[in-house]
Design an enzyme around this catalytic site. Structure first.
Site, PDB file in Angstrom:
ATOM      1  N   HIS A  45       0.874  -1.313   0.141  1.00  0.00           N
ATOM      2  CA  HIS A  45       0.243  -0.116  -0.093  1.00  0.00           C
ATOM      3  C   HIS A  45       1.051   1.183   0.070  1.00  0.00           C
ATOM      4  O   HIS A  45       1.629   1.582   0.988  1.00  0.00           O
ATOM      5  CB  HIS A  45      -0.846   0.129   1.186  1.00  0.00           C
ATOM      6  CG  HIS A  45      -1.812   1.042   1.130  1.00  0.00           C
ATOM      7  ND1 HIS A  45      -3.189   0.692   0.700  1.00  0.00           N
ATOM      8  CD2 HIS A  45      -2.031   2.287   1.518  1.00  0.00           C
ATOM      9  CE1 HIS A  45      -4.014   1.877   0.557  1.00  0.00           C
ATOM     10  NE2 HIS A  45      -3.338   2.493   1.053  1.00  0.00           N
ATOM     11  N   ASP A  47       0.312   5.273  -1.255  1.00  0.00           N
ATOM     12  CA  ASP A  47      -0.684   6.652  -1.677  1.00  0.00           C
ATOM     13  C   ASP A  47      -0.244   7.707  -2.548  1.00  0.00           C
ATOM     14  O   ASP A  47      -0.676   8.462  -2.672  1.00  0.00           O
ATOM     15  CB  ASP A  47      -1.496   7.167  -0.440  1.00  0.00           C
ATOM     16  CG  ASP A  47      -2.209   6.268   0.358  1.00  0.00           C
ATOM     17  OD1 ASP A  47      -3.489   5.935  -0.315  1.00  0.00           O
ATOM     18  OD2 ASP A  47      -2.160   5.624   1.295  1.00  0.00           O
ATOM     19  N   GLU A 157      -8.742   1.685  -2.512  1.00  0.00           N
ATOM     20  CA  GLU A 157      -9.063   1.585  -1.143  1.00  0.00           C
ATOM     21  C   GLU A 157     -10.074   1.938  -0.794  1.00  0.00           C
ATOM     22  O   GLU A 157     -10.468   3.047  -0.044  1.00  0.00           O
ATOM     23  CB  GLU A 157      -7.824   2.293  -0.667  1.00  0.00           C
ATOM     24  CG  GLU A 157      -7.603   2.509   1.006  1.00  0.00           C
ATOM     25  CD  GLU A 157      -6.712   3.385   1.575  1.00  0.00           C
ATOM     26  OE1 GLU A 157      -6.344   3.393   2.750  1.00  0.00           O
ATOM     27  OE2 GLU A 157      -6.211   4.100   0.805  1.00  0.00           O
ATOM     28  N   HIS A 184     -13.295   2.026   3.982  1.00  0.00           N
ATOM     29  CA  HIS A 184     -12.372   2.922   4.427  1.00  0.00           C
ATOM     30  C   HIS A 184     -12.563   3.265   6.017  1.00  0.00           C
ATOM     31  O   HIS A 184     -12.800   2.638   6.551  1.00  0.00           O
ATOM     32  CB  HIS A 184     -12.153   3.914   3.279  1.00  0.00           C
ATOM     33  CG  HIS A 184     -10.689   4.568   3.829  1.00  0.00           C
ATOM     34  ND1 HIS A 184     -10.628   5.915   4.083  1.00  0.00           N
ATOM     35  CD2 HIS A 184      -9.511   4.300   3.608  1.00  0.00           C
ATOM     36  CE1 HIS A 184      -9.432   6.333   4.541  1.00  0.00           C
ATOM     37  NE2 HIS A 184      -8.508   5.572   4.160  1.00  0.00           N
ATOM     38  N   HIS A 225      -8.701  -1.955   7.192  1.00  0.00           N
ATOM     39  CA  HIS A 225      -9.627  -1.042   7.689  1.00  0.00           C
ATOM     40  C   HIS A 225     -11.189  -1.471   7.967  1.00  0.00           C
ATOM     41  O   HIS A 225     -11.830  -0.704   8.377  1.00  0.00           O
ATOM     42  CB  HIS A 225      -9.965  -0.093   6.386  1.00  0.00           C
ATOM     43  CG  HIS A 225      -9.197   0.979   5.982  1.00  0.00           C
ATOM     44  ND1 HIS A 225      -8.906   2.330   6.943  1.00  0.00           N
ATOM     45  CD2 HIS A 225      -7.927   1.226   5.082  1.00  0.00           C
ATOM     46  CE1 HIS A 225      -8.105   2.971   6.578  1.00  0.00           C
ATOM     47  NE2 HIS A 225      -7.367   2.404   5.751  1.00  0.00           N
ATOM     48  N   HIS A 246      -2.485  -3.324   4.503  1.00  0.00           N
ATOM     49  CA  HIS A 246      -1.880  -2.244   5.539  1.00  0.00           C
ATOM     50  C   HIS A 246      -2.244  -2.319   7.095  1.00  0.00           C
ATOM     51  O   HIS A 246      -3.106  -1.138   7.318  1.00  0.00           O
ATOM     52  CB  HIS A 246      -1.709  -1.100   4.959  1.00  0.00           C
ATOM     53  CG  HIS A 246      -2.717  -0.310   4.607  1.00  0.00           C
ATOM     54  ND1 HIS A 246      -3.657  -0.794   3.843  1.00  0.00           N
ATOM     55  CD2 HIS A 246      -3.293   1.050   5.014  1.00  0.00           C
ATOM     56  CE1 HIS A 246      -4.860   0.304   3.728  1.00  0.00           C
ATOM     57  NE2 HIS A 246      -4.604   1.160   4.142  1.00  0.00           N
ATOM     58  N   ASP A 359       1.931   1.976   3.782  1.00  0.00           N
ATOM     59  CA  ASP A 359       1.141   3.023   3.858  1.00  0.00           C
ATOM     60  C   ASP A 359       1.786   4.534   3.469  1.00  0.00           C
ATOM     61  O   ASP A 359       1.538   5.663   4.013  1.00  0.00           O
ATOM     62  CB  ASP A 359       0.455   3.235   5.033  1.00  0.00           C
ATOM     63  CG  ASP A 359      -1.012   3.918   4.951  1.00  0.00           C
ATOM     64  OD1 ASP A 359      -1.558   4.509   3.976  1.00  0.00           O
ATOM     65  OD2 ASP A 359      -1.679   3.991   6.036  1.00  0.00           O
TER      66      ASP A 359
END
Length: 438
Positions: A45, A47, A157, A184, A225, A246, A359
């Site tokens: 993961h 971003d 995500e 999420h 999540h 993650h 992350d």
């Protein structure tokens, strides 16, 4: 007392013996490099695509992804943690790029924003073909790694990004997405999030259909999540191994974003993998408590619309919070604590069920020693110091997630021979009132 000639002779004889007795310093860097030549290090993961969207208006052409260290930093933000030079130094062979959309975006807007994020990943690969290549299968990842490039995979995500439509889910898969995180930070209409009040207590009937359809496609079901109830609900019905893209260990930090031991114990039966998160609040119990204290202090000074000591006075509120931080500095969180989570997952779930899910560029702060994508070898070396073998490091780095991805592909290929695409709707399975996202 020894006579001088005898003493000198014995001393000279002792020199080679002393040299032989001194243990050589282990060359962990060389060991790590050798492993990562054969096994691609795959992070679950990152971003960066969202940061490109937010900071540079999705214009990949306006930035130099080879070196992002000199790019402007937004107010109250931090420098990017990712660029090609650092990916190379970090030995990264494969990256799941997160195509994140905030939960505030719902409906068709969320679908469009997801496709625009996928386009950013494609643009990255097209503009840097010597470094990136899109990957869709485990075999692609291995081939791309052998070619000296970084395999670029795509992960969605948040289940809200399909707008309660299995047809949209299939089109996202066709566009290249190879996992979807079911929620999420908020519940979807069909699954509960770890950080929202329970609504469905797991999955609704439509949520179960989403999981079945992802298994039929060969798309990884990501249960980072989600709530613990949702984790159990997915593991009860999943026909293919799952992933936590993650997440860390809840036995070490009692945060709902982490994975409890009873779930870890189920992973061997399912075959899935937990890719350990680097966010300090999920890694350190002390930092988790500090984050809560910080949020409380922030609310004490300014809680619109009616509460707060300095409500309507943002400068005074900020100054007061800054003073509080000076008096209560954030606890230090280290690379070694991330290694502790990795070892815990290994102890409870087994060596075949742990991976890396940093992350990076989705977190506001990192542990000391893990400031960016160039630091993975330091984490692997720490585990070597703790006694991990080369084969175990290879499993952690990439072999485990490659096995999970390949298994999901095989399950999907088998299911598609006997199961047509689902035409179910959330209205049919959960009732008209459930379909607010549409």
């Amino acid at each position: 007392m020894l006579k001088r000639p005898t003493w000198i002779l014995l001393a000279l004889l002792a020199v080679p013996l002393m040299c032989m007795a001194a243990p050589a310093t282990p060359d962990y860097s060389a060991r790590v490099a050798q492993i990562l030549k054969k096994t691609p290090l795959i992070d679950g993961h990152n971003d960066l695509p969202w940061e490109i969207r937010e900071r540079f208006h999705s214009k990949v052409s306006t930035i130099n992804l080879s070196d992002t260290s000199a790019l402007p930093v937004p107010p109250d933000g931090i420098a990017l943690m990712t660029d090609i030079n650092r990916l190379r130094r970090g030995g990264v062979g494969g990256q799941f790029w997160s195509v994140f959309v905030p939960v505030e975006m719902q409906g068709p807007v969320a679908v469009q924003a997801t496709l625009e994020q996928i386009d950013i990943v494609r643009q990255m690969a097209e503009r840097y073909p010597r470094d990136f290549e899109l990957a869709y299968t485990a075999a692609d990842v291995r081939r791309i790694h052998r070619s000296g490039r970084i395999a670029s995979l795509i992960g969605i995500e948040g289940g809200h990004q399909i707008n309660n439509s299995l047809a949209v889910l299939r089109e996202m898969y066709a566009a290249g997405a190879r996992y979807m995180t079911l929620t999420h930070s908020s519940n979807t209409d069909w699954a509960d999030s770890a950080t929202d009040a329970p609504k469905h207590h797991g999955l609704t009937a439509f949520g179960r259909e989403v999981v079945h359809e992802m298994n039929r496609l060969g798309m990884l079901v990501d249960i980072s999540h989600v709530s613990a109830e949702t984790m159990h609900a997915v593991l009860d019905i999943a026909e293919a191994p799952v992933m936590f893209s993650h997440s860390s260990a809840r036995a070490i930090v009692d945060h709902p974003r982490d994975v409890p031991d009873d779930v870890l114990r189920l992973l061997p039966r399912n075959g899935g993998v937990v890719m350990v998160n680097f966010y300090p609040g999920y890694v350190s119990a002390a930092r988790n408590r500090w984050d809560a204290d910080y949020a409380a202090e922030q609310a004490r000074y300014d809680s619109p619309p009616f509460a707060g000591i300095y409500i309507g006075q943002p400068d005074r509120a900020k100054a007061a919070l800054d003073e509080w931080v000076k008096a209560h500095p954030a606890p230090k969180v280290t690379l070694a604590e991330v290694a502790d989570h990795i070892e815990h997952v290994r102890r409870v779930a087994g060596i075949d069920h742990v991976g890396l899910g940093s992350d990076f560029d989705g977190i506001p702060v990192t542990p000391e020693g893990l400031e960016g994508v160039d630091k993975y070898p330091d984490l692997l070396a720490e585990l070597m110091r703790r006694g991990w073998t080369d084969d175990e490091i290879a499993k952690l780095a990439g072999e485990n997630i490659l096995r999970v991805l390949a298994s999901a592909e095989n399950v999907g290929a088998r299911l598609r021979t006997s199961r047509p695409a689902s035409e179910a709707t959330i209205e049919e399975l959960d009732g008209p009132s459930k379909a607010k996202g549409r």
